[in-house]
Structures are given as C-alpha cells and as structure tokens.
Design a protein around this motif. Structure first.
Motif, PDB file in Angstrom:
ATOM      1  N   UNK A 114       1.044  -1.182  -0.085  1.00  0.00           N
ATOM      2  CA  UNK A 114       0.018   0.134  -0.157  1.00  0.00           C
ATOM      3  C   UNK A 114       0.909   1.359  -0.053  1.00  0.00           C
ATOM      4  N   UNK A 115       1.996   1.027   0.831  1.00  0.00           N
ATOM      5  CA  UNK A 115       2.662   2.468   1.114  1.00  0.00           C
ATOM      6  C   UNK A 115       3.511   2.764  -0.230  1.00  0.00           C
ATOM      7  N   UNK A 116       3.910   1.553  -0.852  1.00  0.00           N
ATOM      8  CA  UNK A 116       4.900   1.479  -2.030  1.00  0.00           C
ATOM      9  C   UNK A 116       4.031   2.031  -3.626  1.00  0.00           C
ATOM     10  N   UNK A 117       2.648   1.960  -3.389  1.00  0.00           N
ATOM     11  CA  UNK A 117       1.759   2.110  -4.614  1.00  0.00           C
ATOM     12  C   UNK A 117       2.042   3.391  -5.151  1.00  0.00           C
ATOM     13  N   UNK A 118       2.534   4.696  -4.544  1.00  0.00           N
ATOM     14  CA  UNK A 118       2.751   5.897  -5.121  1.00  0.00           C
ATOM     15  C   UNK A 118       1.637   6.605  -4.988  1.00  0.00           C
ATOM     16  N   UNK A 119       0.355   6.212  -4.662  1.00  0.00           N
ATOM     17  CA  UNK A 119      -0.689   7.148  -4.559  1.00  0.00           C
ATOM     18  C   UNK A 119      -0.923   7.558  -3.142  1.00  0.00           C
ATOM     19  N   UNK A 120      -1.688   8.792  -3.080  1.00  0.00           N
ATOM     20  CA  UNK A 120      -1.966   9.223  -1.759  1.00  0.00           C
ATOM     21  C   UNK A 120      -2.823   8.513  -1.078  1.00  0.00           C
ATOM     22  N   UNK A 121      -2.616   8.398   0.126  1.00  0.00           N
ATOM     23  CA  UNK A 121      -3.353   7.292   1.110  1.00  0.00           C
ATOM     24  C   UNK A 121      -4.602   8.083   1.608  1.00  0.00           C
ATOM     25  N   UNK A 122      -5.678   7.444   1.730  1.00  0.00           N
ATOM     26  CA  UNK A 122      -7.006   8.269   2.122  1.00  0.00           C
ATOM     27  C   UNK A 122      -6.936   7.846   3.771  1.00  0.00           C
ATOM     28  N   UNK A 123      -7.742   8.621   4.383  1.00  0.00           N
ATOM     29  CA  UNK A 123      -7.773   8.472   5.710  1.00  0.00           C
ATOM     30  C   UNK A 123      -7.960   7.042   6.227  1.00  0.00           C
ATOM     31  N   UNK A 124      -8.861   6.214   5.402  1.00  0.00           N
ATOM     32  CA  UNK A 124      -9.080   4.959   5.785  1.00  0.00           C
ATOM     33  C   UNK A 124      -8.124   3.991   5.597  1.00  0.00           C
ATOM     34  N   UNK A 125      -7.415   4.272   4.526  1.00  0.00           N
ATOM     35  CA  UNK A 125      -6.157   3.547   4.234  1.00  0.00           C
ATOM     36  C   UNK A 125      -5.012   3.747   5.120  1.00  0.00           C
ATOM     37  N   UNK A 126      -4.871   4.704   5.596  1.00  0.00           N
ATOM     38  CA  UNK A 126      -3.777   4.887   6.645  1.00  0.00           C
ATOM     39  C   UNK A 126      -4.234   4.597   8.043  1.00  0.00           C
ATOM     40  N   UNK A 127      -5.560   4.512   8.337  1.00  0.00           N
ATOM     41  CA  UNK A 127      -5.974   4.057   9.581  1.00  0.00           C
ATOM     42  C   UNK A 127      -5.820   2.483   9.427  1.00  0.00           C
ATOM     43  N   UNK A 128      -6.063   1.841   8.502  1.00  0.00           N
ATOM     44  CA  UNK A 128      -6.012   0.449   8.362  1.00  0.00           C
ATOM     45  C   UNK A 128      -4.454  -0.049   8.271  1.00  0.00           C
ATOM     46  N   UNK A 129      -3.548   0.629   7.668  1.00  0.00           N
ATOM     47  CA  UNK A 129      -2.155   0.414   7.681  1.00  0.00           C
ATOM     48  C   UNK A 129      -1.645   0.545   9.033  1.00  0.00           C
TER      49      UNK A 129
END
Length: 380
Positions: free
Chosen positions: A204-219
C-alpha cells in the motif's frame, strides 16, 4: 596389605550394574556418577587415586569430570589434549589399560612435577570406536603392578563411563533438537503472521498514490497488529543454547593462565563485577569462543581480558592484537549462537575489529532476564 575383595569379578559386576542403574538420576552438572566410577576403581583394585577425564567439545579440551582420592590442587594439573599425552593415545588406540613406571615422555610435562605421582595407569573410555576420554589412576607414587583381573575390572568401569557419557550426549542432543524445532516454529509463525501483515502494508505504501484516511488507519492497525504478534512470539520461553558449565569463569581464567604459555594473557577483574546468577555457562562459552577464534584466525602477541561493571551490568571483554584474518573470517557459528542467547537473556554480544585489535564484548544484566522482562510496562 592387599585389601581387595576375594570375589573380585562378582563384586565388579555388581558394582558396574549398580552404577549403570544410576544413569539419569541427576542433572548432568550435578551427576556424581563420574566420581562413583573413580571410587569404584579404587575399591575394586589396589589403586588408591583416580581421575576421569572426558573431552569437552565446547572448550576443545580433555577435562576432569570425576575423581577419587585426589586433592583439589592436584586436579588443577589434569587437562589438555590427546596430542600431548602419548599414554592416552596408546590406551585408546589399543583399547587396553596401559601402565607406565614414570611420567616423563608419557604425559604433559606439567604432570611430571605433581607431588607423590610416580607410576600411572590409563584406562580407555571408548564407545563404538569413539574416543571419549581416559581414567588415570595411581598408588600415590608407589610402583604399579596390575594383574589381569584388575585390568578387566578397570576396562569394565571405563565402558561404564563411556556408556554414561553417550547417554548424556543423547539426552543433550534430544534437548537441542527439541529447541531447534521450537525455533523453526517461531520463525514460521513470524513469517506467516508478522511478515504477511508488513508485506501488505508495504504494498500500500509503495503504490505511489496518496493514502486516504481509511487506508492510513488500516495501515496503522496492521502495523500495530504485527507488532503485537511479534511481541507475543518473542515472549516465548526459549531455553539457552549453551550447555551447563562444568566450571566457573574464575576457574576457567585460572586454567587458561596455566595453559597459554606462548601468548601472555592478562586479566583485570574489577571488584564487585560478579557473574549474574544463572549466566555463568554463557560467560564461560563466550570466553572460550573468543580465545579459540584468536588462536585459529590470528597470531596474537597479547590477549587482554577485562571483567567489569558497565553501568550496573556485567561486562566481559576479550581483546587481542593479532587481528590477522579474523576480520576477513568474521564471526563463527559459536559467537553467533552466543549473541542470540545473550539477547534472549536481556544482554548483548559485540565482536569485530576496533583500533587495530579484535574485540569481543559480552554485556549481561545484573538481574535475571525474566525479572527484567516482567518490569517492562504493557500496552495497557
């Protein structure tokens, strides 16, 4: 006057059988069986003193493991290698009891000056062709003459010592195998749980796209879960890898001072720097590994050993000036295993070149690691 029992064969057989039944009654480091074997030799023959010496793989030396009738100061002379003891070579090669009237040329020179030692007998300790050690015995300086019955008795007791040794080795190997399986299981658990979670986060972190709040929370949740699983895995109670010490660090340093004549060894032991309880085997093991590496990979002219208090912790440091090929060879398996065990015990082991020297330093907590771990605050 000869005070041997009249029915020597029967007594010898009964005693050997009785000794074998004692196998495994005590932990190896507290087992009095080797002393009893030496005592039996003196009871069933005309000999008066005996010492059993076995090969110690961890220290690569033949060392006393049992004795009878010998003062502690005499035992300090009995150690070494097969190459410097021709009488032991012959006894093991021929699988027979060998007797010599004088020590010169048959044993290391340090034996020759031992008071009240004249003629000596050497009994092989052999099992399935494996040379495990020998039993030295004498009559406190009196000439030795052993009859055939005495020699048979001594060989039988040598076989008993060999059997006891192989049983201990088998038990120790079984314990090491169980420990290895436990560590393999630990590695598998870490791989299947912690590593898989971290791999998903890295994708997820290496995908190059900006993380949403939900993605950041899941990570963040995945990382927290991975840390919890890793913590649980590391809290498993894994037994130490070093074998029980048959000596203390002080006794080992004294022996090394007598053995190493070609290379001067200086020892500085800071007052109050005591080896933590339960960690003596690890300290002795690290000392032996450090000196073996120096001897194998370098040509030192000076070896310095320091035992100190380091911010309240116990520290053992070994330095030598013959860095030679040590830096290129790196650390052997022995030091790597010791480093792993020191981490289990809440300490650390460092090794490598420093200021033109090779340094090995072991640092251990002054208190037991379990007490140390218990003091670490939890997540709540």
């Amino acid at each position: 006057m000869d005070t041997r029992p009249e029915n020597l064969s029967g007594d010898a057989l009964d005693l050997v059988v009785g000794l074998l039944f004692e196998l495994g009654d005590e932990p190896p480091e507290q087992d009095p069986l080797d002393d009893r074997i030496c005592e039996a030799i003196c009871r069933l023959t005309s000999l008066e003193r005996a010492v059993l010496l076995l090969y110690d793989r961890s220290r690569q030396l033949v060392l006393p493991t049992g004795s009878h009738g010998l003062a502690p100061e005499l035992l300090a002379h009995f150690y070494g290698g097969l190459e410097e003891t021709p009488i032991a070579q012959r006894a093991l090669r021929e699988d027979e009891v060998i007797v010599v009237d004088e020590l010169t040329g048959h044993v290391p020179d340090r034996y020759v000056g031992v008071p009240t030692v004249g003629g000596i007998s050497c009994t092989p300790v052999v099992a399935a062709g494996r040379w495990l050690g020998v039993i030295f015995a004498d009559r406190e300086g009196e000439p030795l003459e052993l009859d055939a019955e005495e020699r048979r008795t001594m060989r039988a007791l040598g076989r008993a010592a060999a059997l006891a040794t192989t049983v201990r080795e088998a038990v120790s190997q079984h314990e090491r195998d169980a420990l290895l399986l436990e560590r393999i299981e630990l590695a598998r658990d870490v791989h299947e749980s912690v590593m898989q979670r971290l791999f998903g986060v890295s994708m997820v972190l290496g995908s190059g796209r900006e993380l949403s709040a939900d993605d950041a929370e899941r990570a963040a949740a995945e990382i927290e879960a991975a840390l919890g699983e890793l913590r649980a895995a590391l809290e498993r109670s894994l037994e130490p890898t070093s074998e029980p010490a048959r000596t203390t660090l002080r006794a080992e340093l004294e022996r090394l001072g007598r053995q190493y004549k070609a290379v001067p060894i200086s020892v500085r032991w800071e007052p109050g720097a005591d080896v933590p309880e339960g960690l003596e085997p690890l300290a002795v093991s690290v000392l032996g590994e450090a000196l073996r590496n120096a001897e194998k990979h370098a040509r030192p002219t000076d070896v310095r050993i320091a035992i100190t208090n380091l911010d309240g912790a116990f520290a053992l440091e070994v330095r030598n000036d013959g860095i030679g090929d040590v830096a290129g060879a790196g650390a052997g398996l022995g030091l790597r295993l010791a480093a792993y065990e020191s981490m289990q015990r809440g300490g650390m082991l460092e090794y490598g070149p420093e200021s033109g020297e090779w340094r090995v330093r072991l640092v251990l907590p002054a208190s037991d690691v379990e007490a140390f771990v218990a003091e670490v605050p939890g997540d709540g």
